[in-house]
Design an enzyme around this catalytic site. Structure first.
Site, PDB file in Angstrom:
ATOM      1  N   LEU A 186      48.717  44.460 -55.518  1.00  0.00           N
ATOM      2  CA  LEU A 186      48.788  45.317 -56.754  1.00  0.00           C
ATOM      3  C   LEU A 186      49.936  44.489 -58.131  1.00  0.00           C
ATOM      4  CD1 LEU A 186      50.906  48.305 -57.808  1.00  0.00           C
ATOM      5  CD2 LEU A 186      52.764  47.334 -57.028  1.00  0.00           C
ATOM      6  N   SER A 187      50.765  43.063 -57.355  1.00  0.00           N
ATOM      7  CA  SER A 187      51.436  42.353 -58.025  1.00  0.00           C
ATOM      8  C   SER A 187      50.742  41.623 -59.086  1.00  0.00           C
ATOM      9  CB  SER A 187      52.427  41.749 -57.453  1.00  0.00           C
ATOM     10  OG  SER A 187      53.555  42.785 -56.504  1.00  0.00           O
ATOM     11  N   GLU A 188      50.969  41.550 -60.499  1.00  0.00           N
ATOM     12  CA  GLU A 188      49.899  40.414 -61.197  1.00  0.00           C
ATOM     13  C   GLU A 188      50.901  38.973 -61.277  1.00  0.00           C
ATOM     14  OE1 GLU A 188      47.843  42.492 -64.212  1.00  0.00           O
ATOM     15  OE2 GLU A 188      46.811  43.712 -63.000  1.00  0.00           O
ATOM     16  N   GLY A 196      51.909  38.915 -64.665  1.00  0.00           N
ATOM     17  CA  GLY A 196      53.237  39.385 -65.238  1.00  0.00           C
ATOM     18  C   GLY A 196      53.658  41.334 -65.322  1.00  0.00           C
ATOM     19  N   ASP A 214      57.479  53.648 -49.827  1.00  0.00           N
ATOM     20  CA  ASP A 214      58.465  54.175 -49.932  1.00  0.00           C
ATOM     21  C   ASP A 214      58.274  53.754 -47.752  1.00  0.00           C
ATOM     22  OD1 ASP A 214      59.093  54.788 -51.815  1.00  0.00           O
ATOM     23  OD2 ASP A 214      59.308  56.860 -50.590  1.00  0.00           O
ATOM     24  N   GLN A 269      74.960  28.382 -40.088  1.00  0.00           N
ATOM     25  CA  GLN A 269      76.038  27.481 -40.710  1.00  0.00           C
ATOM     26  C   GLN A 269      76.811  27.379 -38.768  1.00  0.00           C
ATOM     27  OE1 GLN A 269      77.604  26.988 -42.823  1.00  0.00           O
ATOM     28  NE2 GLN A 269      79.346  26.117 -42.671  1.00  0.00           N
ATOM     29  N   GLU A 327      58.182  43.269 -51.595  1.00  0.00           N
ATOM     30  CA  GLU A 327      58.343  45.276 -51.615  1.00  0.00           C
ATOM     31  C   GLU A 327      59.961  45.781 -52.579  1.00  0.00           C
ATOM     32  OE1 GLU A 327      56.673  47.244 -48.112  1.00  0.00           O
ATOM     33  OE2 GLU A 327      55.526  45.305 -47.568  1.00  0.00           O
TER      34      GLU A 327
HETATM   35  N1  CAA Z   1      56.458  58.129 -54.150  1.00  0.00           N
HETATM   36  C1  CAA Z   1      55.672  58.695 -55.082  1.00  0.00           C
HETATM   37  N2  CAA Z   1      55.979  58.637 -56.244  1.00  0.00           N
HETATM   38  C2  CAA Z   1      56.709  57.824 -57.185  1.00  0.00           C
HETATM   39  C3  CAA Z   1      57.831  57.441 -56.104  1.00  0.00           C
HETATM   40  C4  CAA Z   1      57.524  57.438 -54.917  1.00  0.00           C
HETATM   41  N3  CAA Z   1      58.924  56.566 -54.383  1.00  0.00           N
HETATM   42  N4  CAA Z   1      58.733  56.659 -57.331  1.00  0.00           N
HETATM   43  C5  CAA Z   1      57.807  57.070 -58.422  1.00  0.00           C
HETATM   44  N5  CAA Z   1      57.414  57.874 -58.435  1.00  0.00           N
HETATM   45  C6  CAA Z   1      56.207  58.651 -59.635  1.00  0.00           C
HETATM   46  C7  CAA Z   1      56.927  58.335 -60.609  1.00  0.00           C
HETATM   47  O1  CAA Z   1      57.397  60.247 -60.643  1.00  0.00           O
HETATM   48  C8  CAA Z   1      56.382  59.066 -61.611  1.00  0.00           C
HETATM   49  O2  CAA Z   1      55.173  59.580 -61.713  1.00  0.00           O
HETATM   50  P1  CAA Z   1      55.182  60.921 -62.639  1.00  0.00           P
HETATM   51  O3  CAA Z   1      53.832  59.451 -63.944  1.00  0.00           O
HETATM   52  O4  CAA Z   1      54.027  61.692 -62.152  1.00  0.00           O
HETATM   53  O5  CAA Z   1      55.990  60.636 -63.276  1.00  0.00           O
HETATM   54  C9  CAA Z   1      55.445  57.596 -61.617  1.00  0.00           C
HETATM   55  O6  CAA Z   1      55.642  56.714 -60.103  1.00  0.00           O
HETATM   56  C10 CAA Z   1      55.896  56.387 -62.435  1.00  0.00           C
HETATM   57  O7  CAA Z   1      57.588  56.125 -61.690  1.00  0.00           O
HETATM   58  P2  CAA Z   1      58.373  55.525 -63.174  1.00  0.00           P
HETATM   59  O8  CAA Z   1      58.664  56.223 -64.088  1.00  0.00           O
HETATM   60  O9  CAA Z   1      59.984  55.388 -61.760  1.00  0.00           O
HETATM   61  O10 CAA Z   1      57.896  53.866 -62.800  1.00  0.00           O
HETATM   62  P3  CAA Z   1      58.462  52.277 -63.503  1.00  0.00           P
HETATM   63  O11 CAA Z   1      57.788  51.892 -63.643  1.00  0.00           O
HETATM   64  O12 CAA Z   1      59.967  52.727 -63.829  1.00  0.00           O
HETATM   65  O13 CAA Z   1      58.588  51.822 -61.652  1.00  0.00           O
HETATM   66  C11 CAA Z   1      60.043  50.994 -60.009  1.00  0.00           C
HETATM   67  C12 CAA Z   1      59.963  51.940 -61.020  1.00  0.00           C
HETATM   68  C13 CAA Z   1      61.133  51.594 -59.242  1.00  0.00           C
HETATM   69  C14 CAA Z   1      61.082  49.339 -60.948  1.00  0.00           C
HETATM   70  C15 CAA Z   1      58.473  50.504 -59.073  1.00  0.00           C
HETATM   71  O14 CAA Z   1      58.260  49.247 -60.497  1.00  0.00           O
HETATM   72  C16 CAA Z   1      58.855  49.114 -58.391  1.00  0.00           C
HETATM   73  O15 CAA Z   1      59.224  49.928 -57.129  1.00  0.00           O
HETATM   74  N6  CAA Z   1      59.090  47.776 -58.337  1.00  0.00           N
HETATM   75  C17 CAA Z   1      59.146  46.943 -57.252  1.00  0.00           C
HETATM   76  C18 CAA Z   1      57.256  46.750 -57.033  1.00  0.00           C
HETATM   77  C19 CAA Z   1      57.203  46.078 -55.509  1.00  0.00           C
HETATM   78  O16 CAA Z   1      57.772  46.656 -55.171  1.00  0.00           O
HETATM   79  N7  CAA Z   1      56.153  45.370 -55.577  1.00  0.00           N
HETATM   80  C20 CAA Z   1      56.188  44.994 -54.120  1.00  0.00           C
HETATM   81  C21 CAA Z   1      54.725  44.665 -54.154  1.00  0.00           C
HETATM   82  S1  CAA Z   1      53.421  44.848 -52.723  1.00  0.00           S
HETATM   83  C22 CAA Z   1      53.916  43.875 -51.352  1.00  0.00           C
HETATM   84  O17 CAA Z   1      55.594  42.809 -52.264  1.00  0.00           O
HETATM   85  C23 CAA Z   1      54.006  43.207 -50.147  1.00  0.00           C
HETATM   86  C24 CAA Z   1      54.041  41.818 -49.198  1.00  0.00           C
HETATM   87  O18 CAA Z   1      53.294  41.053 -49.643  1.00  0.00           O
HETATM   88  C25 CAA Z   1      53.855  42.597 -48.533  1.00  0.00           C
END
Ligand code: CAA
Length: 380
Positions: free
Chosen positions: A125-127, A129, A241, A337, A364
């Protein structure tokens, strides 16, 4: 209400514990120092069915659910967090969305291979930016004839080095609000134009590979689209989630290892003519670690159980990760510690636990993002 594990879950936990203590604990330091998981471990995990814990039986999985996965992850991470994140990402971020959003053809093509461990999966997912602001991603998938052409560079992809399949999130529509123009694609890693880029040198979890992924004109058909075109972002977040429960379980495993190391050392180490466990300063640390761990463990298991009931668990998953990851870091800090100078050397594995714990508050969704998710639910 029953807080005990069922007979089946007890058996699963004991199997995972025997494997973790017998095979992972003796290898964990080597995984860290050599920045690579022993290939034999992948085969052993396959034999134990741990690559398909949440995959339905008809596709060769164990169909055990998220609570069983959380319990297994606690045990694996108590021994080796690099192995733990590999199992967590494969099950929660790759197999689970395929089970939930995949077509019959996609499931038949990929799930048996993923469940058997013939191939591993990664989630991208990540990039550069787009980290916390995940919807800001810029890599593109462009319509071309009856298929798609993928271009761009993704970052921080766990298991990238070993994976045979990547679920990658690409921008398919730049004319709509940013979260509404993203699509999920299933891309075999032997696709022409795909390559694994730079491998990160990390503070912790060194055994697990974290790499850049480069897409240069990678062609895929419509059958590679997971879910609907432009509706990939909700899939990415709903998948997370589940992933956050897995990282919560990872944090509990690391925290538990810290507590056990601390108790052991408190009983052995003598200062001022007594073992240090006689001193109240040490006793309070142990009590705080144990209490916070038990509370966070219950929260992780509750979130996993809710997910198994098919109920919304976004807030609970965020709370579980928030509590468990901050607890793991608290325990790692106190553990170091208690060990003093010895803990700061690599003679004891507590410095590895300290380094491994740190990432649980970052990937995550950072702790700050978990708070944001929780608050958004409360203020709806
Ligand atoms: N389940 C289903 N849909 C969801 C949801 C969920 N939990 N949360 C939001 N949505 C939906 C919303 O309803 C919305 O849908 P519509 O387009 O139909 O309206 C859409 O998704 C966009 O939601 P938001 O407006 O809330 O989105 P946002 O841009 O404000 O972002 C955020 C919300 C919580 C900040 C999100 O960007 C986020 O979780 N950021 C963190 C990213 C992250 O966790 N990255 C992990 C990278 S992977 C990794 O780390 C793996 C690894 O290496 C181990």
């Amino acid at each position: 209400m029953d807080f005990g594990l069922t007979e089946e879950l007890t058996l699963i936990r004991d199997t995972a514990r025997d494997f973790a203590e017998g095979e992972l604990m003796p290898r964990a330091t080597r995984h860290d120092r050599e920045a690579k998981i022993d290939p034999a471990v992948f085969d052993m995990l396959a034999e134990l069915g741990m690559w398909g814990l949440t995959v339905p039986e008809e596709y060769g999985g164990a169909e055990l659910g998220n609570l069983a996965l959380a319990i297994v992850l606690e045990e694996i991470n108590r021994a080796c967090a690099a192995t733990g994140v590999t199992v967590s990402v494969h099950n929660s971020l790759v197999c689970s969305p395929l089970v939930k959003y995949g077509t019959d053809e996609q499931k038949k093509r990929w799930l048996p291979k993923l469940a058997s461990g013939e191939i591993l999966g990664c989630y991208s997912l990540s990039e550069a930016g787009s980290g916390s602001d995940a919807a800001a991603l810029k890599a593109t998938a462009t319509r071309d004839g009856d298929g798609w052409v993928l271009d761009g560079t993704k970052l921080w992809v766990t298991t990238a080095e070993q994976a045979g399949l990547v679920i990658v999130y690409m921008r398919t529509n730049a004319e709509v609000p940013k979260a509404k123009g993203i699509t999920a694609f299933l891309v075999p890693t032997d696709s022409p134009g795909f390559k694994v880029g730079k491998k990160e040198i990390k503070t912790g979890l060194r055994g697990s590979s974290t790499c850049e992924l480069i897409f240069e004109g990678v062609r895929v058909g419509d059958d590679a689209v997971l879910g609907e075109v432009d509706r990939g972002f909700p899939i990415a977040l709903e998948t997370l989630d589940g992933g956050r429960i897995g990282i919560g379980a990872q944090a509990i495993g690391i925290g538990q290892a810290c507590l056990e190391a601390s108790v052991r050392y408190a009983k052995e180490r003598e200062q001022f003519g007594k073992t240090i466990g006689h001193f109240q300063a040490i006793q309070w640390k142990l009590a705080d670690m144990s209490s916070r761990l038990e509370a966070a463990r219950l929260k992780v298991r509750e979130a996993a159980w809710l997910r198994d009931q098919g109920q919304p668990c976004g807030r609970q998953a965020a709370e579980a990760k928030f509590l468990a990851s901050t607890t793991a870091n608290f325990c790692a800090d106190e553990c170091l510690q208690i060990h003093g100078g010895a803990g700061y050397t690599d003679d004891f594995h507590v410095e590895r636990l300290f380094r491994d714990a740190r990432i649980t508050e970052i990937y995550e969704g950072a702790t700050d993002i978990q708070r944001l998710v929780i608050a958004r639910h409360l203020l709806r």
